[in-house]
Design a protein around this motif. Structure first.
Motif, PDB file in Angstrom:
ATOM      1  N   SER A 431       0.983  -1.273   0.209  1.00 58.06           N
ATOM      2  CA  SER A 431      -0.003  -0.038   0.053  1.00 58.06           C
ATOM      3  C   SER A 431       0.886   1.343   0.004  1.00 58.06           C
ATOM      4  O   SER A 431       0.599   2.146  -0.599  1.00 58.06           O
ATOM      5  CB  SER A 431      -0.952  -0.165   1.264  1.00 58.06           C
ATOM      6  N   ARG A 432       1.743   1.245   0.746  1.00 60.98           N
ATOM      7  CA  ARG A 432       2.797   2.460   0.905  1.00 60.98           C
ATOM      8  C   ARG A 432       3.696   2.743  -0.568  1.00 60.98           C
ATOM      9  O   ARG A 432       3.772   4.030  -0.832  1.00 60.98           O
ATOM     10  CB  ARG A 432       4.010   2.079   2.095  1.00 60.98           C
ATOM     11  N   ARG A 437       4.640   2.566  -7.451  1.00 61.01           N
ATOM     12  CA  ARG A 437       4.568   1.533  -8.654  1.00 61.01           C
ATOM     13  C   ARG A 437       3.631   2.092  -9.728  1.00 61.01           C
ATOM     14  O   ARG A 437       3.653   1.746 -10.820  1.00 61.01           O
ATOM     15  CB  ARG A 437       4.291   0.121  -7.832  1.00 61.01           C
ATOM     16  N   ASP A 438       2.461   2.879  -9.371  1.00 60.30           N
ATOM     17  CA  ASP A 438       1.776   3.253 -10.378  1.00 60.30           C
ATOM     18  C   ASP A 438       2.081   4.260 -11.221  1.00 60.30           C
ATOM     19  O   ASP A 438       2.064   4.224 -12.339  1.00 60.30           O
ATOM     20  CB  ASP A 438       0.311   4.173  -9.386  1.00 60.30           C
ATOM     21  N   HIS A 439       3.100   5.091 -10.820  1.00 60.59           N
ATOM     22  CA  HIS A 439       3.632   6.073 -11.636  1.00 60.59           C
ATOM     23  C   HIS A 439       4.589   5.472 -12.555  1.00 60.59           C
ATOM     24  O   HIS A 439       4.697   5.565 -13.701  1.00 60.59           O
ATOM     25  CB  HIS A 439       4.559   6.891 -10.732  1.00 60.59           C
ATOM     26  N   ASP A 440       5.377   4.267 -11.931  1.00 59.31           N
ATOM     27  CA  ASP A 440       6.270   3.424 -13.105  1.00 59.31           C
ATOM     28  C   ASP A 440       5.387   2.901 -13.969  1.00 59.31           C
ATOM     29  O   ASP A 440       5.793   2.789 -15.153  1.00 59.31           O
ATOM     30  CB  ASP A 440       7.087   2.581 -12.232  1.00 59.31           C
ATOM     31  N   ALA A 441       4.319   2.403 -13.766  1.00 58.43           N
ATOM     32  CA  ALA A 441       3.566   1.574 -14.586  1.00 58.43           C
ATOM     33  C   ALA A 441       2.840   2.444 -15.754  1.00 58.43           C
ATOM     34  O   ALA A 441       2.672   2.088 -16.678  1.00 58.43           O
ATOM     35  CB  ALA A 441       2.307   0.956 -13.717  1.00 58.43           C
ATOM     36  N   ARG A 442       2.427   3.879 -15.382  1.00 60.50           N
ATOM     37  CA  ARG A 442       1.845   4.770 -16.272  1.00 60.50           C
ATOM     38  C   ARG A 442       2.891   5.403 -16.951  1.00 60.50           C
ATOM     39  O   ARG A 442       2.677   5.360 -18.425  1.00 60.50           O
ATOM     40  CB  ARG A 442       1.245   5.894 -15.561  1.00 60.50           C
ATOM     41  N   LEU A 447      11.434   4.280 -11.132  1.00 61.53           N
ATOM     42  CA  LEU A 447      11.763   4.860  -9.842  1.00 61.53           C
ATOM     43  C   LEU A 447      11.989   3.965  -8.813  1.00 61.53           C
ATOM     44  O   LEU A 447      13.097   3.864  -7.944  1.00 61.53           O
ATOM     45  CB  LEU A 447      10.742   5.708  -9.531  1.00 61.53           C
ATOM     46  N   GLU A 448      11.247   2.799  -8.828  1.00 63.84           N
ATOM     47  CA  GLU A 448      11.494   1.748  -7.627  1.00 63.84           C
ATOM     48  C   GLU A 448      12.892   1.016  -7.722  1.00 63.84           C
ATOM     49  O   GLU A 448      13.382   0.852  -6.875  1.00 63.84           O
ATOM     50  CB  GLU A 448      10.357   0.583  -7.800  1.00 63.84           C
ATOM     51  N   ARG A 449      13.300   0.759  -9.041  1.00 69.28           N
ATOM     52  CA  ARG A 449      14.614   0.087  -9.234  1.00 69.28           C
ATOM     53  C   ARG A 449      15.552   0.854  -8.934  1.00 69.28           C
ATOM     54  O   ARG A 449      16.755   0.691  -8.418  1.00 69.28           O
ATOM     55  CB  ARG A 449      14.645  -0.399 -10.718  1.00 69.28           C
ATOM     56  N   SER A 450      15.478   2.078  -9.246  1.00 72.68           N
ATOM     57  CA  SER A 450      16.490   3.289  -8.718  1.00 72.68           C
ATOM     58  C   SER A 450      16.549   3.216  -7.232  1.00 72.68           C
ATOM     59  O   SER A 450      17.766   3.573  -6.937  1.00 72.68           O
ATOM     60  CB  SER A 450      16.140   4.542  -9.514  1.00 72.68           C
ATOM     61  N   LEU A 451      15.782   3.168  -6.520  1.00 77.17           N
ATOM     62  CA  LEU A 451      15.508   3.511  -5.308  1.00 77.17           C
ATOM     63  C   LEU A 451      16.290   2.262  -4.603  1.00 77.17           C
ATOM     64  O   LEU A 451      17.131   2.440  -3.625  1.00 77.17           O
ATOM     65  CB  LEU A 451      14.061   3.815  -4.713  1.00 77.17           C
ATOM     66  N   ARG A 452      15.716   1.171  -5.180  1.00 74.26           N
ATOM     67  CA  ARG A 452      16.430  -0.084  -4.379  1.00 74.26           C
ATOM     68  C   ARG A 452      17.932  -0.244  -4.710  1.00 74.26           C
ATOM     69  O   ARG A 452      19.102  -0.425  -3.563  1.00 74.26           O
ATOM     70  CB  ARG A 452      15.814  -1.332  -5.103  1.00 74.26           C
ATOM     71  N   ALA A 482      10.509  10.288  -6.283  1.00 71.83           N
ATOM     72  CA  ALA A 482      10.211   9.296  -5.354  1.00 71.83           C
ATOM     73  C   ALA A 482       9.923   9.584  -4.301  1.00 71.83           C
ATOM     74  O   ALA A 482       8.919   9.286  -3.541  1.00 71.83           O
ATOM     75  CB  ALA A 482      11.231   8.103  -5.510  1.00 71.83           C
ATOM     76  N   GLY A 483      10.773  10.639  -3.518  1.00 74.43           N
ATOM     77  CA  GLY A 483      10.487  10.970  -2.080  1.00 74.43           C
ATOM     78  C   GLY A 483       8.954  11.668  -2.165  1.00 74.43           C
ATOM     79  O   GLY A 483       8.315  11.723  -1.081  1.00 74.43           O
ATOM     80  N   ALA A 484       8.857  12.615  -3.195  1.00 76.65           N
ATOM     81  CA  ALA A 484       7.532  13.318  -3.289  1.00 76.65           C
ATOM     82  C   ALA A 484       6.504  12.384  -3.343  1.00 76.65           C
ATOM     83  O   ALA A 484       5.330  12.589  -2.873  1.00 76.65           O
ATOM     84  CB  ALA A 484       7.809  14.278  -4.510  1.00 76.65           C
TER      85      ALA A 484
END
Length: 508
Positions: A431-432, A437-442, A447-452, A482-484
């Motif tokens: 949920s958090r 993930r929605d941003h990356d999908a659209r 972003l998620e891989r970059s953060l990891r 991503a932080g925003a």
């Protein structure tokens, strides 16, 4: 079985008052022809008496159908006549001599020899009714003997049931009285009783156990026959419908009415004995469940006082999930007795709780494999840390996905995040991370891989950017974006730690 002579042709031949004489050579007869049970003795001079005959009887004739002037032809019709008798299942043919002819037709002697049917002479002085009466007396004597045997056997079984190990003694007495091997399998398909012990090979015992388990699983109640190699067994279930408690197996292919009555009485006694044993076992399990509460207070004194002792410390506490309580407890008690192992077993909402000495914990692997269940096991603890050991076993059980034993030591050796990765935690993490993930999908972003990757490189931009194949300013822009989206200040350690936990916990 009783020793009364069976009503057979051979028994009739032994009657000296009848004076019957076997004409056929025994070597020309079918195997066991003289010793098969003889149902009745009938007389007829019809050319074709078979419509009026039953199988397994002896036919008596004076041979008038073979006289000159009849339709019989010596070349062919004797073959037809004897062939019909053989096909009908006639066990023997008696020829009354010196009534209509002196002697027996040679053609009849040859055809009976060819067909393997016993041909015997009934002398003129012996009326056919005397032969039939002798046989009926033999049948009556056998019936009386069988009833007497059954009553005597019932008394012997009742006395055996009163002995200290009544069920064992009853099964052994049944085997002795029937003169066959008798075995009893419990509800888990394990052989409990066997008499005589070495009468059946281990491989056959195993296959019988598998068949017994199948019968109990399917809830079948009728007696069934099973042939293993060249040995036939008859199996009977013990217990009432819907609550079968075991199987009694006998190394016999058929039972007469008296023997079946005796076996039925043993089944009833065994069912009653097992039901009483089951009630005692349930009472014991209820008591142990109460004692478990005191153990969870890290105080073994009450359990020791009530049970007379507990497994020696240090101990392992285990919790078995989805265990069939009755069969599980029966099997465990039997194996514990075989190994001379002290243990404690109790039911709880989480499953069956086991406590045993650390030196005996190999039994856990055996029971998990036997029942195909999950077991969580604690580390080695003392009784004053029983509650901690119970909590460890429960934690290990929650991480065990398939059948087998999972030890807390294995769980403790993994990451703390893995231990915290419950279904609820995964839902929170997903949920958090949803905005990210929605941003990356659209947008097709990363972003998620970059953060990891950034966090895996200790939040250092240069090595993380090199690993991603982007410029460090591009990576910093992604981190800020991503932080925003997450509403989190990723410049602080707590925010980065929480983000790492979210990424580790959420499903990819």
């Amino acid at each position: 079985m009783d020793d009364t002579e069976q009503p057979t042709l051979r028994a009739l031949f032994r009657r000296r008052d009848l004076g019957l004489g076997l004409i056929s050579a025994e070597g020309d007869l079918a195997a066991g022809a003289l010793d098969r049970p003889l149902r009745w003795v009938h007389s007829s001079d019809l050319a074709d008496p078979t419509p009026f005959l039953a199988e397994d009887l002896a036919l008596l004739t004076t041979g008038t159908q073979f006289d000159a002037g009849t339709r019989f032809d010596a070349g062919t019709d004797f073959d037809v006549y004897v062939g019909r008798l053989a096909d009908r299942g006639v066990l023997g043919l008696g020829f009354g001599t010196d009534v209509h002819r002196a002697g027996i037709p040679e053609e009849l002697i040859l055809e009976c020899a060819r067909r393997g049917i016993p041909l015997f002479e009934v002398p003129y002085r012996t009326p056919f009714i005397a032969v039939a009466r002798a046989h009926s007396e033999a049948i009556a004597a056998q019936a009386y003997a069988r009833r007497s045997w059954a009553l005597d056997t019932q008394r012997a079984l009742a006395l055996a049931a009163l002995r200290p190990r009544g069920l064992d003694a009853t099964v052994a007495e049944l085997g002795r009285r029937l003169g066959v091997w008798v075995g009893m399998y419990d509800a888990a398909g394990a052989l409990q009783l066997s008499h005589p012990r070495s009468a059946v090979s281990g491989g056959r015992l195993t296959e019988l156990g598998e068949r017994a388990t199948e019968i109990l699983t399917r809830g079948l109640e009728a007696g069934q026959s099973l042939t293993i190699d060249d040995q036939t067994f008859t199996l009977f279930t013990v217990g009432r419908g819907g609550h079968l408690r075991g199987v009694i197996a006998l190394a016999v292919d058929a039972l007469d009415a008296e023997a079946r009555t005796v076996v039925t009485s043993v089944i009833a006694m065994a069912g009653l004995a097992l039901e009483q044993s089951d009630q005692l076992a349930r009472s014991k399990r209820r008591l142990n469940s109460q004692l478990l509460s005191s153990l969870l207070d890290d105080d073994p004194s009450l359990a020791r006082k009530v049970l007379g002792g507990m497994p020696s410390a240090p101990v392992v506490v285990a919790i078995a999930a989805d265990a069939p309580t009755g069969p599980f407890a029966d099997w465990w008690d039997r194996r514990r007795a075989e190994h001379g192992t002290a243990s404690f077993l109790a039911e709880s909402p989480e499953g069956v709780v086991l406590c045993l000495s650390t030196a005996d914990d190999a039994l856990l692997d055996e029971v998990a494999a036997r029942f195909g269940i999950r077991i969580g096991a604690s580390g080695s603890e003392s009784y004053d840390a029983f509650s901690r050991a119970h909590a460890q076993a429960l934690a290990a059980l929650r991480q065990q996905s398939g059948a087998g034993v999972f030890h807390f030591a294995d769980a403790a050796g993994s990451s703390i995040l893995s231990a915290l990765a419950t279904d609820e935690a995964r839902l929170v993490a997903e949920s958090r991370l949803a905005p990210l993930r929605d941003h990356d999908a659209r947008s097709g972003g990363d972003l998620e891989r970059s953060l990891r990757t950034w966090l895996e490189h200790d939040a250092k931009a240069d090595p993380a950017a090199a690993a991603l194949g982007v410029h460090r300013h591009t990576l910093r822009s992604r981190i800020a974006q991503a932080g925003a989206l997450l509403g989190s200040d990723l410049s602080s350690f707590p925010a980065r730690a929480e983000l790492w936990a979210l990424l580790q916990t959420a499903r990819d």
